[in-house]
Design a protein around this motif. Structure first.
Motif, PDB file in Angstrom:
ATOM      1  N   PHE A  50      42.614  44.614  36.991  1.00 26.85           N
ATOM      2  CA  PHE A  50      42.302  43.306  37.362  1.00 26.85           C
ATOM      3  C   PHE A  50      42.052  43.079  38.814  1.00 26.85           C
ATOM      4  O   PHE A  50      40.906  42.437  39.217  1.00 26.85           O
ATOM      5  CB  PHE A  50      43.417  42.353  37.029  1.00 26.85           C
ATOM      6  CG  PHE A  50      43.534  42.008  35.530  1.00 26.85           C
ATOM      7  CD1 PHE A  50      42.717  42.712  34.441  1.00 26.85           C
ATOM      8  CD2 PHE A  50      44.101  40.694  35.257  1.00 26.85           C
ATOM      9  CE1 PHE A  50      42.686  42.115  33.347  1.00 26.85           C
ATOM     10  CE2 PHE A  50      43.984  40.299  33.881  1.00 26.85           C
ATOM     11  CZ  PHE A  50      43.497  41.520  32.893  1.00 26.85           C
ATOM     12  N   LYS A  51      42.883  43.800  39.619  1.00 28.87           N
ATOM     13  CA  LYS A  51      42.809  43.602  41.088  1.00 28.87           C
ATOM     14  C   LYS A  51      41.396  44.466  41.469  1.00 28.87           C
ATOM     15  O   LYS A  51      40.742  43.786  42.225  1.00 28.87           O
ATOM     16  CB  LYS A  51      44.057  44.653  41.580  1.00 28.87           C
ATOM     17  CG  LYS A  51      44.051  44.286  43.151  1.00 28.87           C
ATOM     18  CD  LYS A  51      45.317  44.865  43.858  1.00 28.87           C
ATOM     19  CE  LYS A  51      45.154  45.260  45.304  1.00 28.87           C
ATOM     20  NZ  LYS A  51      46.540  45.220  45.831  1.00 28.87           N
ATOM     21  N   LYS A  52      41.160  45.840  40.997  1.00 28.75           N
ATOM     22  CA  LYS A  52      40.141  46.300  41.288  1.00 28.75           C
ATOM     23  C   LYS A  52      38.767  45.580  40.800  1.00 28.75           C
ATOM     24  O   LYS A  52      37.892  45.462  41.609  1.00 28.75           O
ATOM     25  CB  LYS A  52      40.273  47.704  40.554  1.00 28.75           C
ATOM     26  CG  LYS A  52      39.506  48.912  41.250  1.00 28.75           C
ATOM     27  CD  LYS A  52      40.034  50.111  40.606  1.00 28.75           C
ATOM     28  CE  LYS A  52      39.068  50.537  39.486  1.00 28.75           C
ATOM     29  NZ  LYS A  52      39.634  51.638  38.762  1.00 28.75           N
ATOM     30  N   ARG A  53      38.745  44.921  39.793  1.00 30.75           N
ATOM     31  CA  ARG A  53      37.504  44.345  39.291  1.00 30.75           C
ATOM     32  C   ARG A  53      37.244  43.402  40.349  1.00 30.75           C
ATOM     33  O   ARG A  53      35.961  42.769  40.425  1.00 30.75           O
ATOM     34  CB  ARG A  53      37.731  43.922  37.682  1.00 30.75           C
ATOM     35  CG  ARG A  53      37.487  45.106  36.855  1.00 30.75           C
ATOM     36  CD  ARG A  53      37.695  44.560  35.603  1.00 30.75           C
ATOM     37  NE  ARG A  53      36.572  43.564  35.051  1.00 30.75           N
ATOM     38  CZ  ARG A  53      36.448  42.918  33.947  1.00 30.75           C
ATOM     39  NH1 ARG A  53      37.400  43.148  32.970  1.00 30.75           N
ATOM     40  NH2 ARG A  53      35.682  41.908  33.916  1.00 30.75           N
ATOM     41  N   VAL A  54      38.514  42.279  40.509  1.00 29.25           N
ATOM     42  CA  VAL A  54      38.322  41.085  41.258  1.00 29.25           C
ATOM     43  C   VAL A  54      37.752  41.468  42.795  1.00 29.25           C
ATOM     44  O   VAL A  54      36.840  40.876  43.355  1.00 29.25           O
ATOM     45  CB  VAL A  54      39.273  40.329  41.412  1.00 29.25           C
ATOM     46  CG1 VAL A  54      39.207  38.982  42.205  1.00 29.25           C
ATOM     47  CG2 VAL A  54      39.773  39.564  39.736  1.00 29.25           C
ATOM     48  N   GLN A  55      38.452  42.623  43.265  1.00 28.03           N
ATOM     49  CA  GLN A  55      37.982  42.851  44.575  1.00 28.03           C
ATOM     50  C   GLN A  55      36.549  43.494  44.528  1.00 28.03           C
ATOM     51  O   GLN A  55      35.674  43.071  45.467  1.00 28.03           O
ATOM     52  CB  GLN A  55      38.841  44.220  45.020  1.00 28.03           C
ATOM     53  CG  GLN A  55      39.888  43.957  46.016  1.00 28.03           C
ATOM     54  CD  GLN A  55      40.736  44.873  46.102  1.00 28.03           C
ATOM     55  OE1 GLN A  55      41.097  46.007  45.443  1.00 28.03           O
ATOM     56  NE2 GLN A  55      41.951  44.738  46.989  1.00 28.03           N
TER      57      GLN A  55
END
Ligand SMILES: [Zn+2]
Ligand SMILES: [Zn+2]
Length: 228
Positions: free
Chosen positions: A211-216
Protein backbone atom coordinates in the motif's frame (compact mmCIF):
# COMPACT_ATOMS: atom_id res chain seq x y z
CA UNK A 1 1.06 20.03 12.17
CA UNK A 2 2.27 17.32 14.47
CA UNK A 3 0.46 14.04 13.90
CA UNK A 4 0.77 11.11 16.30
CA UNK A 5 -1.14 7.98 15.38
CA UNK A 6 -2.00 6.17 18.64
CA UNK A 7 -4.02 3.30 17.18
CA UNK A 8 -5.36 2.59 13.70
CA UNK A 9 -7.41 -0.49 12.83
CA UNK A 10 -10.80 -2.09 13.35
CA UNK A 11 -9.56 -2.81 16.89
CA UNK A 12 -9.26 0.87 17.72
CA UNK A 13 -8.50 4.32 16.33
CA UNK A 14 -7.00 7.40 17.96
CA UNK A 15 -4.78 10.16 16.58
CA UNK A 16 -3.25 13.18 18.33
CA UNK A 17 -2.96 16.29 16.16
CA UNK A 18 -1.36 19.56 17.26
CA UNK A 19 -0.35 22.83 15.62
CA UNK A 20 1.68 23.86 18.68
CA UNK A 21 -1.19 25.92 20.14
CA UNK A 22 -4.15 23.58 19.87
CA UNK A 23 -4.05 19.84 20.49
CA UNK A 24 -6.94 17.61 19.53
CA UNK A 25 -7.66 13.92 19.69
CA UNK A 26 -9.26 12.49 16.57
CA UNK A 27 -11.28 9.40 17.57
CA UNK A 28 -11.33 7.74 20.99
CA UNK A 29 -11.74 4.10 19.98
CA UNK A 30 -9.71 2.49 22.75
CA UNK A 31 -10.54 1.70 26.37
CA UNK A 32 -10.05 4.95 28.33
CA UNK A 33 -7.23 3.53 30.45
CA UNK A 34 -5.33 2.43 27.35
CA UNK A 35 -5.90 5.78 25.69
CA UNK A 36 -4.36 7.55 28.67
CA UNK A 37 -1.38 5.19 28.80
CA UNK A 38 -0.69 5.16 25.07
CA UNK A 39 -0.75 8.99 24.93
CA UNK A 40 1.42 9.26 28.06
CA UNK A 41 -1.48 11.06 29.74
CA UNK A 42 -1.78 13.80 27.14
CA UNK A 43 -5.35 12.43 27.15
CA UNK A 44 -7.45 13.75 28.76
CA UNK A 45 -5.82 16.72 30.53
CA UNK A 46 -3.68 18.23 27.75
CA UNK A 47 -6.09 18.13 24.83
CA UNK A 48 -8.43 20.94 23.82
CA UNK A 49 -11.08 18.69 22.32
CA UNK A 50 -11.92 15.25 20.99
CA UNK A 51 -13.50 14.79 17.55
CA UNK A 52 -15.28 11.54 16.77
CA UNK A 53 -16.26 10.45 13.26
CA UNK A 54 -19.03 7.96 14.08
CA UNK A 55 -20.51 5.66 16.69
CA UNK A 56 -18.65 2.40 16.04
CA UNK A 57 -16.60 1.34 19.04
CA UNK A 58 -13.29 1.27 17.19
CA UNK A 59 -13.76 5.08 16.99
CA UNK A 60 -16.00 5.96 19.92
CA UNK A 61 -15.38 3.42 22.68
CA UNK A 62 -14.28 6.03 25.26
CA UNK A 63 -16.70 8.77 24.25
CA UNK A 64 -18.61 8.69 27.54
CA UNK A 65 -15.35 8.59 29.55
CA UNK A 66 -14.00 11.56 27.60
CA UNK A 67 -17.19 13.55 28.26
CA UNK A 68 -17.13 12.59 31.94
CA UNK A 69 -13.47 13.67 32.11
CA UNK A 70 -14.58 17.15 31.04
CA UNK A 71 -13.28 17.05 27.46
CA UNK A 72 -15.26 18.96 24.81
CA UNK A 73 -16.34 16.24 22.39
CA UNK A 74 -17.51 17.06 18.86
CA UNK A 75 -19.53 14.56 16.86
CA UNK A 76 -22.73 14.18 14.87
CA UNK A 77 -25.97 14.20 16.84
CA UNK A 78 -26.56 10.60 15.67
CA UNK A 79 -23.22 9.54 17.18
CA UNK A 80 -24.03 10.98 20.61
CA UNK A 81 -27.50 9.41 20.43
CA UNK A 82 -26.14 5.99 19.48
CA UNK A 83 -23.81 6.13 22.49
CA UNK A 84 -26.60 7.35 24.80
CA UNK A 85 -24.82 10.60 25.71
CA UNK A 86 -26.73 13.18 23.63
CA UNK A 87 -27.77 15.12 26.74
CA UNK A 88 -24.25 15.33 28.21
CA UNK A 89 -23.19 18.94 28.81
CA UNK A 90 -19.77 18.39 27.16
CA UNK A 91 -21.31 16.91 23.97
CA UNK A 92 -21.17 19.36 21.05
CA UNK A 93 -23.19 18.36 18.01
CA UNK A 94 -21.75 19.25 14.63
CA UNK A 95 -23.27 19.35 11.16
CA UNK A 96 -21.78 18.67 7.74
CA UNK A 97 -20.17 21.77 6.21
CA UNK A 98 -20.83 23.94 9.31
CA UNK A 99 -17.35 25.16 10.31
CA UNK A 100 -16.32 25.88 13.88
CA UNK A 101 -13.17 27.05 15.66
CA UNK A 102 -11.15 25.21 18.27
CA UNK A 103 -8.72 27.92 19.42
CA UNK A 104 -6.30 28.19 16.48
CA UNK A 105 -7.95 25.47 14.39
CA UNK A 106 -10.82 25.88 11.97
CA UNK A 107 -12.71 22.61 11.56
CA UNK A 108 -14.99 21.87 8.63
CA UNK A 109 -17.08 18.70 9.08
CA UNK A 110 -17.32 16.73 5.83
CA UNK A 111 -19.84 14.05 4.94
CA UNK A 112 -18.41 10.53 4.82
CA UNK A 113 -20.18 7.50 3.32
CA UNK A 114 -20.30 4.64 5.82
CA UNK A 115 -22.96 2.22 7.08
CA UNK A 116 -23.86 4.65 9.89
CA UNK A 117 -23.75 8.50 9.84
CA UNK A 118 -20.08 9.45 9.66
CA UNK A 119 -18.13 12.71 9.47
CA UNK A 120 -14.62 13.57 8.28
CA UNK A 121 -12.75 16.80 8.93
CA UNK A 122 -10.85 19.53 7.14
CA UNK A 123 -8.63 21.06 9.79
CA UNK A 124 -6.95 24.40 9.07
CA UNK A 125 -4.45 25.94 11.48
CA UNK A 126 -4.41 29.72 11.80
CA UNK A 127 -1.07 29.38 13.55
CA UNK A 128 0.85 27.45 10.89
CA UNK A 129 -1.32 27.95 7.80
CA UNK A 130 -1.44 24.17 7.34
CA UNK A 131 -4.55 22.32 6.20
CA UNK A 132 -5.28 18.70 6.87
CA UNK A 133 -7.91 16.30 5.58
CA UNK A 134 -8.99 13.48 7.91
CA UNK A 135 -11.20 10.89 6.22
CA UNK A 136 -11.95 7.41 7.49
CA UNK A 137 -14.68 4.78 7.42
CA UNK A 138 -16.00 5.95 4.09
CA UNK A 139 -16.28 4.13 0.78
CA UNK A 140 -16.14 7.44 -1.06
CA UNK A 141 -15.02 11.02 -0.41
CA UNK A 142 -17.16 13.66 -2.08
CA UNK A 143 -15.29 16.73 -0.85
CA UNK A 144 -12.19 17.98 -2.64
CA UNK A 145 -10.56 20.44 -0.21
CA UNK A 146 -7.94 22.76 -1.70
CA UNK A 147 -4.54 23.77 -0.35
CA UNK A 148 -4.02 20.61 1.69
CA UNK A 149 -0.66 20.13 3.37
CA UNK A 150 -1.48 16.88 5.21
CA UNK A 151 -3.79 14.01 4.43
CA UNK A 152 -4.97 11.25 6.75
CA UNK A 153 -6.98 8.79 4.70
CA UNK A 154 -8.40 5.30 5.03
CA UNK A 155 -6.94 2.46 2.96
CA UNK A 156 -8.84 -0.48 4.42
CA UNK A 157 -8.53 -3.33 1.97
CA UNK A 158 -7.24 -4.61 -1.33
CA UNK A 159 -10.15 -6.16 -3.18
CA UNK A 160 -7.89 -8.95 -4.47
CA UNK A 161 -7.28 -10.09 -0.88
CA UNK A 162 -11.00 -10.33 0.00
CA UNK A 163 -12.32 -13.78 -0.88
CA UNK A 164 -15.77 -13.79 0.67
CA UNK A 165 -18.33 -12.21 -1.72
CA UNK A 166 -20.73 -11.16 1.03
CA UNK A 167 -17.90 -9.39 2.85
CA UNK A 168 -16.77 -7.81 -0.40
CA UNK A 169 -20.23 -6.33 -0.89
CA UNK A 170 -20.30 -5.04 2.66
CA UNK A 171 -16.88 -3.43 2.30
CA UNK A 172 -17.90 -1.74 -0.97
CA UNK A 173 -20.59 0.10 0.98
CA UNK A 174 -18.65 0.94 4.13
CA UNK A 175 -14.88 1.22 3.71
CA UNK A 176 -12.37 2.55 1.22
CA UNK A 177 -10.19 0.13 -0.69
CA UNK A 178 -6.69 1.04 -1.77
CA UNK A 179 -7.76 1.53 -5.41
CA UNK A 180 -10.35 4.13 -4.40
CA UNK A 181 -7.87 5.78 -2.02
CA UNK A 182 -5.36 6.18 -4.85
CA UNK A 183 -8.02 7.35 -7.35
CA UNK A 184 -9.15 9.98 -4.85
CA UNK A 185 -5.61 11.20 -4.15
CA UNK A 186 -4.97 11.50 -7.88
CA UNK A 187 -8.20 13.47 -8.33
CA UNK A 188 -7.28 16.30 -5.93
CA UNK A 189 -4.55 18.94 -5.97
CA UNK A 190 -1.60 17.56 -4.01
CA UNK A 191 0.93 20.26 -4.83
CA UNK A 192 1.27 21.51 -1.22
CA UNK A 193 0.93 18.11 0.43
CA UNK A 194 3.88 17.12 2.61
CA UNK A 195 2.69 13.81 4.03
CA UNK A 196 0.00 11.24 3.48
CA UNK A 197 -1.02 8.98 6.36
CA UNK A 198 -2.80 5.74 5.52
CA UNK A 199 -5.24 4.64 8.21
CA UNK A 200 -7.41 1.73 9.28
CA UNK A 201 -5.65 -1.01 7.28
CA UNK A 202 -7.36 -4.36 7.67
CA UNK A 203 -5.04 -6.97 9.16
CA UNK A 204 -6.40 -9.64 6.83
CA UNK A 205 -7.14 -7.75 3.66
CA UNK A 206 -4.26 -5.34 3.26
CA UNK A 207 -0.54 -5.33 2.66
CA UNK A 208 1.21 -2.50 4.45
CA UNK A 209 4.41 -2.42 2.39
CA UNK A 210 2.55 -2.72 -0.90
CA UNK A 211 0.00 0.00 0.00
CA UNK A 212 2.80 2.37 0.97
CA UNK A 213 4.68 1.71 -2.25
CA UNK A 214 1.59 2.14 -4.42
CA UNK A 215 0.55 5.45 -2.82
CA UNK A 216 4.12 6.74 -2.96
CA UNK A 217 4.36 5.84 -6.65
CA UNK A 218 0.98 7.41 -7.47
CA UNK A 219 1.55 10.67 -5.58
CA UNK A 220 5.31 11.19 -5.20
CA UNK A 221 4.70 12.07 -1.54
CA UNK A 222 5.99 10.81 1.78
CA UNK A 223 3.62 8.08 2.92
CA UNK A 224 3.24 6.92 6.51
CA UNK A 225 1.23 3.82 7.35
CA UNK A 226 -0.40 4.17 10.77
CA UNK A 227 0.38 1.16 12.95
CA UNK A 228 -2.31 -0.91 14.62
ZN1 LIG B 1 -13.64 1.75 11.86
ZN1 LIG C 1 -17.08 2.18 11.28
Amino acid sequence: MEIKPIASSSKGNAYLVSDGMTTILLECGLPFKELKHRTKFVVPSQIDACLVSHSHNDHAKSLKDMLDAGVDCYALKETFEAKGVAAHHMAKSIKFNNPYYLKTMLIIPLEMMHDVPCVGFMIASRKTGERMLFATDTYLIKAAPVGLTHIMIEANYDVDLVEDDALKNRLFKSHMGIDTTIDYLKSINLSNVQQIYLMHLSSRHSNEAEFKKRVQAATGKIVVVCEE
